[in-house]
Design an enzyme around this catalytic site. Structure first.
Site, mmCIF file in Angstrom:
data_model
loop_
_atom_site.group_PDB
_atom_site.id
_atom_site.type_symbol
_atom_site.label_atom_id
_atom_site.label_comp_id
_atom_site.label_asym_id
_atom_site.label_seq_id
_atom_site.Cartn_x
_atom_site.Cartn_y
_atom_site.Cartn_z
ATOM 1 N N CYS A 85 0.827 -1.210 0.000
ATOM 2 C CA CYS A 85 0.000 0.000 0.000
ATOM 3 C C CYS A 85 0.859 1.257 0.000
ATOM 4 C CB CYS A 85 -0.905 -0.015 1.227
ATOM 5 S SG CYS A 85 -1.795 1.528 1.507
ATOM 6 N N TYR A 216 -5.428 6.727 -9.149
ATOM 7 C CA TYR A 216 -6.635 5.960 -8.850
ATOM 8 C C TYR A 216 -7.834 6.499 -9.618
ATOM 9 C CZ TYR A 216 -3.940 3.749 -5.220
ATOM 10 O OH TYR A 216 -2.979 3.030 -4.561
#
Length: 375
Positions: A85, A216
């Protein structure tokens, strides 16, 4: 006044107020969905229109004065992160650079998860040896039994109670720099110097909206128009960063700061994931000379590259995002050896650690596994 452990904080009351509302969106890469689904189910990430990140987090902080009921204390808290992450990767770098390893323990989740929770499947028996849990969600629900949001990394967990304290990743690294100073190692760099905070904050805002979150918006766009707009914004920002870094070694000032941590974790994932998986494909990072040299400079700096696990990064994105990659095939490429090639950024001057020193090598238990990064 320090609030007694277990008493209701402003955030406790805020979360409680949300419990009866419709569950919020959980569509962010370091979040997972509700616990009411079977283990085989993955979360859904693409939805109609533009991707919008849920930025509501548990606002309590671990501070020197303990004003939220959580004073800085060595050995009390566990940082739960995942090398896959990018948001959690920031905390791993800050912890390394500041030398907080002896006072802040680390729990690492595996690279994949389902809609229920991140899990400690890298540990023997799939159980965190300190918290005694398999699902990170257990630490959230122990404090908030009906926690309505996504289960995210990074998170700070109180080892005494097993309860999550905060998952506010943006504030977390700033607090490592400003609230944990008593426990910084000798020679720790000043990642958030007072005289540069205004400029750091300004750069961070643009990097977050256009780059960290911009990739994203491309990858999770639910329409052509949303994707096209996100793509243009992303590469406009990358061009701006290239211009800025063409004449200075670091983003703000002449040393590494919080701003560099935040940009680096996105750049490290760009060619292995974002270029293909998220369709951020105007250029590879390796085709953007200034940013590519800047990223290699940081990667080769102690505390940065030694936190990057390219294997876990690729496994996470390509396996978890089944609505983008339904086959779950993880690509073999790209070749990562060039991360270790000379970058030439020393010619711009600057001192990575200012008046400080590099951190020592990672402790053996926290080293990236052999073969998961260029040798």
């Amino acid at each position: 006044m320090v609030r007694a452990p277990g008493s209701a904080s402003r955030r406790d009351r805020s979360v409680a107020a949300h419990r009866c509302r419709t569950l919020v969106r959980r569509h962010a890469v370091c979040q997972t969905g509700p616990v009411t689904t079977s283990k085989s189910e993955s979360g859904s990430y693409v939805e109609p229109g533009e991707f919008k990140r849920d930025t509501n987090y548990i606002e309590d902080r671990v501070t020197a004065d303990g004003r939220d009921g959580y004073p800085v204390q060595p050995g009390r808290y566990r940082l739960v992160a995942a090398r896959a992450c990018p948001w959690a990767n920031r905390t791993l770098i800050a912890r390394r650079l500041l030398g907080l390893e002896p006072v802040l323990s680390l729990g690492l989740c595996g690279p994949t998860h389902d809609k229920r929770s991140w899990t400690f499947d890298l540990d023997p028996g799939g159980v965190d040896p300190v918290l005694g849990i398999h699902f990170l969600a257990d630490a959230y629900f122990k404090r908030f039994p009906d926690y309505p949001r996504g289960i995210t990394v990074p998170a700070l967990v109180d080892e005494r109670t097993g309860q999550v304290v905060t998952n506010d990743y943006a504030q977390m690294t700033l607090d490592f720099s400003t609230e944990w100073t008593e426990y910084h190692r000798p020679g720790a760099p000043k990642l958030y110097p007072e005289d540069l905070r205004g400029e750091i904050d300004s750069v961070n805002r643009r990097v977050f909206t256009e780059v960290n979150n911009g990739v994203y918006r491309c990858g999770f766009a639910g329409s052509q128009d949303a994707y096209d707009a996100a793509y243009d914004r992303l590469f406009t920002a990358l061009d701006w960063l290239s211009d800025r870094l063409s004449t200075q070694r670091y983003l703000v000032g002449d040393t590494i700061t919080e701003a560099d941590l935040r940009l680096f974790t996105t750049l490290a994932r760009f060619d292995p994931v974002y270029h293909g998986h998220f369709k951020c494909n105007r250029d590879k990072l390796s085709e953007l000379p200034v940013l590519w040299a800047y990223a290699r400079d940081l990667y080769q700096t102690p505390g940065f590259g030694d936190t990057i696990d390219f294997t876990q990064i690729k496994e996470h994105y390509y396996i978890v995002h089944t609505d983008i990659n339904p086959t779950r095939i993880v690509p073999k490429g790209p070749d990562l050896a060039n991360w270790l090639s000379p970058h030439g950024r020393e010619a711009l001057g600057g001192r990575p650690f200012g008046d400080g020193t590099p951190p020592p090598p990672p402790v053996s238990a926290e080293r990236v596994p052999e073969g998961h990064a260029p040798a």
